[in-house]
Design an enzyme around this catalytic site. Structure first.
Site, PDB file in Angstrom:
ATOM      1  N   TYR A  56      41.371  47.748  44.637  1.00 24.73           N
ATOM      2  CA  TYR A  56      42.441  47.583  44.090  1.00 24.73           C
ATOM      3  C   TYR A  56      43.587  48.545  45.349  1.00 24.73           C
ATOM      4  O   TYR A  56      43.169  49.742  45.393  1.00 24.73           O
ATOM      5  CB  TYR A  56      42.846  48.545  43.812  1.00 24.73           C
ATOM      6  CG  TYR A  56      42.634  47.421  41.936  1.00 24.73           C
ATOM      7  CD1 TYR A  56      41.607  46.445  42.592  1.00 24.73           C
ATOM      8  CD2 TYR A  56      42.754  47.995  40.498  1.00 24.73           C
ATOM      9  CE1 TYR A  56      41.034  45.246  41.287  1.00 24.73           C
ATOM     10  CE2 TYR A  56      41.744  47.295  39.678  1.00 24.73           C
ATOM     11  CZ  TYR A  56      41.069  45.717  40.058  1.00 24.73           C
ATOM     12  OH  TYR A  56      40.736  44.950  38.915  1.00 24.73           O
ATOM     13  N   HIS A 121      31.599  44.198  41.065  1.00 27.03           N
ATOM     14  CA  HIS A 121      33.395  43.299  40.910  1.00 27.03           C
ATOM     15  C   HIS A 121      32.921  41.431  41.042  1.00 27.03           C
ATOM     16  O   HIS A 121      33.940  40.989  40.459  1.00 27.03           O
ATOM     17  CB  HIS A 121      33.873  43.591  41.966  1.00 27.03           C
ATOM     18  CG  HIS A 121      35.268  43.709  41.113  1.00 27.03           C
ATOM     19  ND1 HIS A 121      36.760  44.129  42.216  1.00 27.03           N
ATOM     20  CD2 HIS A 121      36.202  42.750  40.666  1.00 27.03           C
ATOM     21  CE1 HIS A 121      36.866  44.019  41.528  1.00 27.03           C
ATOM     22  NE2 HIS A 121      37.961  42.976  40.188  1.00 27.03           N
ATOM     23  N   SER A 200      43.763  40.257  31.898  1.00 30.32           N
ATOM     24  CA  SER A 200      45.224  39.029  32.242  1.00 30.32           C
ATOM     25  C   SER A 200      45.914  38.218  31.062  1.00 30.32           C
ATOM     26  O   SER A 200      45.975  37.124  30.963  1.00 30.32           O
ATOM     27  CB  SER A 200      45.165  37.500  32.859  1.00 30.32           C
ATOM     28  OG  SER A 200      44.906  38.636  34.415  1.00 30.32           O
ATOM     29  N   PRO A 201      45.524  39.002  30.223  1.00 25.83           N
ATOM     30  CA  PRO A 201      45.707  38.342  28.381  1.00 25.83           C
ATOM     31  C   PRO A 201      46.696  37.978  28.333  1.00 25.83           C
ATOM     32  O   PRO A 201      47.711  37.546  27.568  1.00 25.83           O
ATOM     33  CB  PRO A 201      45.183  39.492  27.582  1.00 25.83           C
ATOM     34  CG  PRO A 201      45.816  41.045  28.652  1.00 25.83           C
ATOM     35  CD  PRO A 201      45.055  40.580  29.591  1.00 25.83           C
ATOM     36  N   GLY A 205      51.581  37.515  32.877  1.00 24.18           N
ATOM     37  CA  GLY A 205      52.702  37.724  33.047  1.00 24.18           C
ATOM     38  C   GLY A 205      53.768  36.515  31.997  1.00 24.18           C
ATOM     39  O   GLY A 205      54.670  36.410  31.867  1.00 24.18           O
TER      40      GLY A 205
END
Length: 327
Positions: A56, A121, A200-201, A205
């Site tokens: 990241y 990952h 990403s629940p 967005g």
């Protein structure tokens, strides 16, 4: 905030965690000070599991997080990851040498001697998962990590890995617009007493009050590479997203709160992992960990956003390299 266990013998943590990928610009320019303020607010909300990765911002997220951990590390259950190189010629490296170098570098950047949960990952397809588990188990036995996690894997990989040693968590994208984990990972995690950490629940967005406008997304925003946001698919997706937003408001919640509560309703072993640097957004997310949806609400949500409703695949060709396919 509900509490849930992070793996077989892991700590009890808030059912809503904090992802740090957008602390370093994955969804547009980021202000480090805003991110630090958000982390502090999250602890007060009961969000005490922070998730990051060595890639990241090419380590910048871990460096930023280290500033927070200096004063609050005793209150944070920390997760990081290894296995992605960002080298287009060799994007994944699960060799013992690379994994050890990655772990040692993460520990240095984070300013810690121990990472509570350490993920692979991405699984390098040519390397047996059994070999990778042996490497991770060595890290655990050395005291550098507390537990082992796997990210974006198939159920069959979980079965093979769990035969070698305990897997505390599997991280997969899971939300009302990405429900592939229901085809085996959700059940496999329950079977092996592993947490399913749903990243990403909020669906990049889109399950929020402010629906993104793809034409206005800035350079570097990951959503520009996702087919669901292209000119053909996005207008179709908007129809159901607006209906879900209206339903959430009718029930006195924000769409994000309702989306988080839905994810947590999938099983007691599920942990929601939204990523945000906004205190206001994290307050909405955290509230989802305090409510329980009724059977009637769940049925209505299913009617508005049925399985497979989203137009377009969750990833384009570039991003789909790495996550394991199944079913």
């Amino acid at each position: 905030m509900q509490k849930r266990r992070l793996g077989q013998d892991g700590p009890m943590i808030g059912a809503v965690a904090l992802g740090t990928m957008n602390f370093v610009g994955a969804y547009g320019p980021a202000d480090p000070e805003e991110s630090l303020r958000c982390m502090a607010a999250c602890l007060e909300m009961g969000v005490d599991h922070f998730d990051t990765s060595n890639v990241y911002g090419m380590g910048r997220a871990e460096e930023l997080l280290s500033r927070f951990l200096k004063d609050h590390g005793d209150r944070v259950v920390l997760a990081s990851k290894c296995g992605i190189t960002r080298n287009p010629d060799h994007p994944f490296d699960n060799s013992p040498t690379h994994m050890r170098q990655s772990l040692d570098a993460s520990l240095k950047r984070l300013g810690v001697e121990h990472i509570h949960l350490y993920y692979l990952h991405r699984h390098e397809a040519a390397r047996p998962i059994e070999e990778i588990m042996e490497t991770l188990l060595k890290f655990r036995d050395e005291g550098k990590i507390g537990a082992i996690g796997l990210s974006e894997i198939a159920p069959s990989t979980l079965e093979r890995a769990a035969a070698v040693g305990p897997v505390a968590a599997v991280q997969s994208e899971y939300s009302l617009w990405t429900r592939q984990p229901e085809l085996g990972i959700l059940q496999g995690c329950a079977r092996h007493d592993a947490a399913l950490v749903a990243f990403s629940p909020i669906a990049r967005g889109v399950l929020s009050d402010t629906l993104p406008e793809p034409k206005e997304l800035g350079d570097g925003d990951i959503r520009l590479r996702i087919p669901r946001f292209n000119g053909e698919n996005w207008p179709r997706n908007l129809i159901r997203l607006r209906a879900f937003r209206e339903y959430a408001h009718d029930n006195g919640h924000s769409p994000a709160t309702l989306a988080i509560a839905w994810v947590l309703s999938r099983g007691p072993h599920v942990i929601a992992l939204p990523g945000s640097r906004s205190i206001a957004h994290m307050q909405e997310n955290a509230h989802g960990g305090t409510i329980t949806l009724t059977s009637q609400q769940l049925e209505e949500i299913e009617r508005i956003l049925p399985v497979g409703w989203a137009h377009g695949p969750r990833y384009g060709e570039e991003l789909s390299k790495g996550p394991e396919g199944y079913c």
